[in-house]
Design a protein around this motif. Structure first.
Motif: not given
Ligand code: ASP
Ligand code: MG
Length: 411
Positions: A38-45, A124-136
């Motif tokens: 998963v790649v995320l933006s910052a919370m809006s605003g 991390s994927l091999e360890q069955e983790q959901i990977v969450i990456v900071a976008g931008f």
């Protein structure tokens, strides 16, 4: 089992409730047996709030420190999402760009990704983790934190998807796909099932705000399909794909959309004596990193004896560069004794995009003429035609073109 990369934009993670909804959506994908990044933006605003704080301390804050500051927005959202997923009994890990080696150049505020080291991601994927990456964000060779430009999380997601060999990159946003025009302005606008990379790239450059332009460039280079869809409702969204793709060949339509933009101003200079002076004008702007968009050059005779004609130049540039451009150009006009620069602020750019546009240029002119809309500048390429008109005529022009090209009726 496939690797799926999902990117969620600011409004999709704009509150704790939204973060919980995103966590549930990710779990659904996970339950279908996929590995999820998963790649995320910052919370809006948030990015705007951080920017405003910096600007209240200094009108021109240091670019390096701005990137350091802005990158914190994404750090918050990824950690909160990881917490929500862990609370739901899933193994998740949030990671900043430097932790997965997103290496960029050192152009703070508009850095380009050079490479991504996928070792940590795969581990991390091999360890069955959901990977969450900071976008931008990224990091340069000297380990300075960089950012990719506003909207840059899309590019982070596509780059990560390409590195991991994902079959598709899903961009979750607050609209359910790409439309034939901005639906907030043209109520008759319709969602497209698919659109080609070339068209999307042109649209992104022309002001369609759904995808970051560099993300489309990146996807096109890697032939990585993008799917734009809503995190607020179910649906198939719009696929952005290669023109060779069967899906595209089946659905191909001549004109895909009408795009508008109100971010530019038009600058005109007249009585320019030679091409060398024209060059000097553009060099002066380029030296200050001011991007010029549409350009028109015309010649007119001197009032007295005709020697060589004088040159008039009009071009558009982003509103934010207006004052900077004027001060740069004033130096040139003084050096070459040119008349004062003219700036027109209330303009809008209207563009028709599609593979069939080449054969429809006359139609664009006649439709606008029928509506008494004056065109100040024109630019056309293989797949788009853009015109600069008065801002006041924008809605009239948009509706007329959208109607004339039957965009509402497309199937
Ligand atoms: N948070 C950044 C912005 O607001 C990046 C992004 O959302 O893509 O522009
Ligand atoms: Mg965005």
């Amino acid at each position: 089992m496939a690797i799926i990369v999902q990117k969620y934009g600011g409004t999709s993670v704009g509150s704790l409730n939204r973060i919980e909804a995103v966590a549930d959506n990710i779990i659904k994908t996970r339950q279908q047996g996929h590995q999820v990044v998963v790649v995320l933006s910052a919370m809006s605003g948030e990015t705007n709030r951080l920017l405003a704080m910096a600007h209240s301390l200094d009108k021109q804050p240091s670019n390096r420190e701005l990137d350091m500051l802005l990158a914190t927005g994404e750090q918050t959202s990824i950690a909160l999402l990881a917490i929500a997923l862990i609370q739901r009994g899933y193994s998740a890990v949030s990671l900043l760009a430097h932790q997965i080696g997103i290496l960029t150049d050192n152009h703070f505020g508009r850095a380009r990704i050079k490479s991504i080291d996928n070792k940590r991601l795969l581990q991390s994927l091999e360890q069955e983790q959901i990977v969450i990456v900071a976008g931008f964000q990224g990091v340069d060779v000297e380990k300075n934190i960089t950012t990719l430009g506003r909207g840059g999380s899309d590019t982070s997601a596509i780059a990560i998807a390409a590195t991991l060999g994902a079959s598709e990159c899903q961009i979750f946003t607050d609209v359910d796909g790409i439309y034939t025009a901005d639906p907030r302005v043209v109520p008759a606008a319709r969602k497209l099932d698919c659109i080609s990379f070339d068209e999307m790239l042109v649209m992104a450059n022309l002001g369609a705000k759904v995808l970051h332009n560099r993300s489309v460039e990146y996807a096109m280079r890697h032939n990585l399909p993008i799917r734009v869809l809503s995190s607020f409702c179910e649906g198939k969204g719009t696929r952005v794909i290669n023109q060779q793709n069967e899906e595209w060949l089946l659905k191909q339509q001549d004109i895909s959309s009408v795009v508008h933009q109100q971010q530019e101003v038009m600058i005109s200079l007249s009585d320019i004596p030679t091409n060398e002076v024209v060059d000097a004008i553009f060099i002066a702007l380029a030296n200050e990193n001011i991007d010029v968009d549409m350009i028109n050059q015309s010649f007119h005779n001197r009032r007295s004896e005709i020697i060589t004609p004088l040159i008039s130049l009009s071009f558009t540039l982003h509103k934010r560069d207006r004052l900077h451009a004027v001060s740069v150009l004033q130096n040139v006009t003084q050096t070459y004794h040119l008349p004062t620069i003219k700036i027109v602020e209330n303009i809008a750019k209207l563009s028709v995009v599609g593979v069939g546009v080449k054969s429809q240029v006359d139609m664009v002119f006649s439709i606008l003429a029928q509506k008494n809309i004056t065109i100040s500048l024109i630019f056309s390429s293989e797949i788009h035609i853009s015109v600069i008109i008065n801002e006041i005529d924008l809605i009239k022009g948009l509706d007329a073109l959208h109607d004339a090209f039957n965009l509402t009726l497309l199937t």
